[in-house]
Scaffold this motif. Structure first.
Motif, PDB file in Angstrom:
ATOM      1  N   HIS A   1       6.487   8.728 -11.664  1.00  0.00           N
ATOM      2  CA  HIS A   1       5.937  10.040 -11.996  1.00  0.00           C
ATOM      3  C   HIS A   1       6.574  10.596 -13.271  1.00  0.00           C
ATOM      4  O   HIS A   1       7.784  10.498 -13.483  1.00  0.00           O
ATOM      5  CB  HIS A   1       6.189  11.010 -10.837  1.00  0.00           C
TER       6      HIS A   1
ATOM      7  N   PHE B   1       1.493   9.080 -14.317  1.00  0.00           N
ATOM      8  CA  PHE B   1       2.492   8.077 -13.963  1.00  0.00           C
ATOM      9  C   PHE B   1       2.614   7.024 -15.073  1.00  0.00           C
ATOM     10  O   PHE B   1       1.622   6.607 -15.660  1.00  0.00           O
ATOM     11  CB  PHE B   1       2.103   7.378 -12.657  1.00  0.00           C
TER      12      PHE B   1
ATOM     13  N   SER C   1       2.971  16.624 -13.808  1.00  0.00           N
ATOM     14  CA  SER C   1       1.911  16.950 -12.841  1.00  0.00           C
ATOM     15  C   SER C   1       1.093  18.138 -13.314  1.00  0.00           C
ATOM     16  O   SER C   1       1.579  18.993 -14.078  1.00  0.00           O
ATOM     17  CB  SER C   1       2.494  17.288 -11.464  1.00  0.00           C
TER      18      SER C   1
ATOM     19  N   ALA D   1      -2.448  16.621  -9.464  1.00  0.00           N
ATOM     20  CA  ALA D   1      -2.587  15.280 -10.039  1.00  0.00           C
ATOM     21  C   ALA D   1      -1.397  15.004 -10.939  1.00  0.00           C
ATOM     22  O   ALA D   1      -0.941  15.892 -11.674  1.00  0.00           O
ATOM     23  CB  ALA D   1      -3.891  15.165 -10.828  1.00  0.00           C
TER      24      ALA D   1
ATOM     25  N   CYS E   1      -1.402   6.086 -15.907  1.00  0.00           N
ATOM     26  CA  CYS E   1      -2.570   6.490 -15.112  1.00  0.00           C
ATOM     27  C   CYS E   1      -2.320   7.870 -14.518  1.00  0.00           C
ATOM     28  O   CYS E   1      -1.208   8.405 -14.566  1.00  0.00           O
ATOM     29  CB  CYS E   1      -2.857   5.480 -14.009  1.00  0.00           C
TER      30      CYS E   1
ATOM     31  N   SER F   1      -3.351   8.913   1.152  1.00  0.00           N
ATOM     32  CA  SER F   1      -2.286   8.275   0.363  1.00  0.00           C
ATOM     33  C   SER F   1      -2.526   8.536  -1.121  1.00  0.00           C
ATOM     34  O   SER F   1      -3.577   9.028  -1.522  1.00  0.00           O
ATOM     35  CB  SER F   1      -2.243   6.759   0.635  1.00  0.00           C
ATOM     36  N   LEU F   2      -1.563   8.182  -1.916  1.00  0.00           N
ATOM     37  CA  LEU F   2      -1.671   8.355  -3.360  1.00  0.00           C
ATOM     38  C   LEU F   2      -2.824   7.513  -3.902  1.00  0.00           C
ATOM     39  O   LEU F   2      -2.915   6.325  -3.610  1.00  0.00           O
ATOM     40  CB  LEU F   2      -0.350   7.938  -4.018  1.00  0.00           C
ATOM     41  N   GLN F   3      -3.696   8.132  -4.701  1.00  0.00           N
ATOM     42  CA  GLN F   3      -4.869   7.432  -5.233  1.00  0.00           C
ATOM     43  C   GLN F   3      -4.906   7.533  -6.760  1.00  0.00           C
ATOM     44  O   GLN F   3      -4.756   8.619  -7.321  1.00  0.00           O
ATOM     45  CB  GLN F   3      -6.156   8.046  -4.663  1.00  0.00           C
ATOM     46  N   THR F   4      -5.116   6.388  -7.402  1.00  0.00           N
ATOM     47  CA  THR F   4      -5.291   6.391  -8.859  1.00  0.00           C
ATOM     48  C   THR F   4      -6.704   6.852  -9.184  1.00  0.00           C
ATOM     49  O   THR F   4      -7.686   6.316  -8.665  1.00  0.00           O
ATOM     50  CB  THR F   4      -5.067   4.976  -9.444  1.00  0.00           C
TER      51      THR F   4
ATOM     52  N   GLY G   1       4.083   3.248 -12.685  1.00  0.00           N
ATOM     53  CA  GLY G   1       4.304   3.590 -11.278  1.00  0.00           C
ATOM     54  C   GLY G   1       5.293   4.712 -11.045  1.00  0.00           C
ATOM     55  O   GLY G   1       5.515   5.114  -9.894  1.00  0.00           O
TER      56      GLY G   1
ATOM     57  N   ASN H   1      -2.601   9.920 -10.960  1.00  0.00           N
ATOM     58  CA  ASN H   1      -2.735   9.741  -9.513  1.00  0.00           C
ATOM     59  C   ASN H   1      -2.963  11.085  -8.819  1.00  0.00           C
ATOM     60  O   ASN H   1      -2.351  12.098  -9.182  1.00  0.00           O
ATOM     61  CB  ASN H   1      -1.471   9.096  -8.925  1.00  0.00           C
TER      62      ASN H   1
ATOM     63  N   TYR I   1      -2.425  13.219  -5.502  1.00  0.00           N
ATOM     64  CA  TYR I   1      -1.490  13.182  -4.381  1.00  0.00           C
ATOM     65  C   TYR I   1      -2.222  13.318  -3.039  1.00  0.00           C
ATOM     66  O   TYR I   1      -3.318  13.900  -2.976  1.00  0.00           O
ATOM     67  CB  TYR I   1      -0.456  14.298  -4.538  1.00  0.00           C
TER      68      TYR I   1
END
Length: 218
Positions: free
Chosen positions: A161, A156, A164, A153, A191, A103-106, A159, A193, A195
């Motif tokens: 986007h 964001f 990238s 990466a 932050c 899952s998406l991770q910070t 929350g 994130n 993917y």
């Protein structure tokens, strides 16, 4: 006029009766002297009034000067305080590799090069804008090349986007970078994130970094 009559009366009473009948006393001359004294006193009173008026005007100017200087000091203090508050900049690196995840991770960039203004939190990986303004952000990502994994990466804002970094190749090291300027409100959160299914590399040499600074407040 009252003063003139009073002085004249006193002078007349002060002259012996015999002298009034003698040619030694020149009443007109005495009257002339009294008139001169009266004129001088009036002139002195006018000068005193002029000095009082001038003193009042000077006191008013001095008060206005103090008020102006105080206002300037307050404005200078505000400018200096704003200048001090507006010093916001951070630069961090991962220090270790991360991913892939389901899952998406910070990403939590643990190594801090700079964190002026304490806007970046290494425990969450989130930068919180301390004031409204235009901010500049840069993301540098590196990874080992692989046929099935890439480095992806995203930056964001609250929350959502914004940009990238993406790179993919079969072997060797690969890297990607991106940057953006954003108008942030006070309290907005930024932050990076990672993917799902992708990874990012870093070690003690700090290959993958996240940086930002306030360009100007608004």
């Amino acid at each position: 006029m009252l003063l003139f009559i009073t002085v004249l009366t006193l002078n007349v009473w002060a002259i012996p009766a015999d002298d009034l009948l003698t040619p030694n006393i020149n009443i007109l001359e005495e009257l002339r002297k009294i008139k001169i004294m009266e004129t001088r006193m009036e002139s002195m009173e006018k000068e005193l009034e002029r000095l009082r008026t001038e003193n009042t005007a000077q006191a008013k100017k001095l008060e206005e000067f103090h008020v102006t200087m105080n206002d300037r000091k307050i404005k200078m203090d505000e400018i200096m305080k704003q200048n001090e508050v507006s010093k916001v900049a951070f630069s961090v690196s991962l220090s270790s590799s991360n991913g892939p995840h389901s899952s998406l991770q910070t990403l939590m960039y643990k190594h801090i090069f700079l964190n002026t203004g304490d806007g970046y939190d290494a425990n969450t990986g989130i930068f919180t804008a301390p004031m409204k303004g235009v901010y500049v952000f840069m993301v540098f990502s590196k990874a080992h090349g692989s046929q099935d994994k890439a480095v992806v990466a995203g930056l964001f804002k609250n929350g959502q986007h914004e940009i990238s970094t993406y790179a993919r190749q079969d072997g060797g090291f690969i890297g990607s970078s991106n940057g953006v300027s954003l108008l942030l409100e006070k309290g907005d959160k930024i932050c990076v994130n990672l993917y799902p299914g992708y990874w990012i590399f870093d070690n003690e040499h700090h290959h993958s970094t996240f940086s930002g600074h306030l360009l100007f407040p608004m």
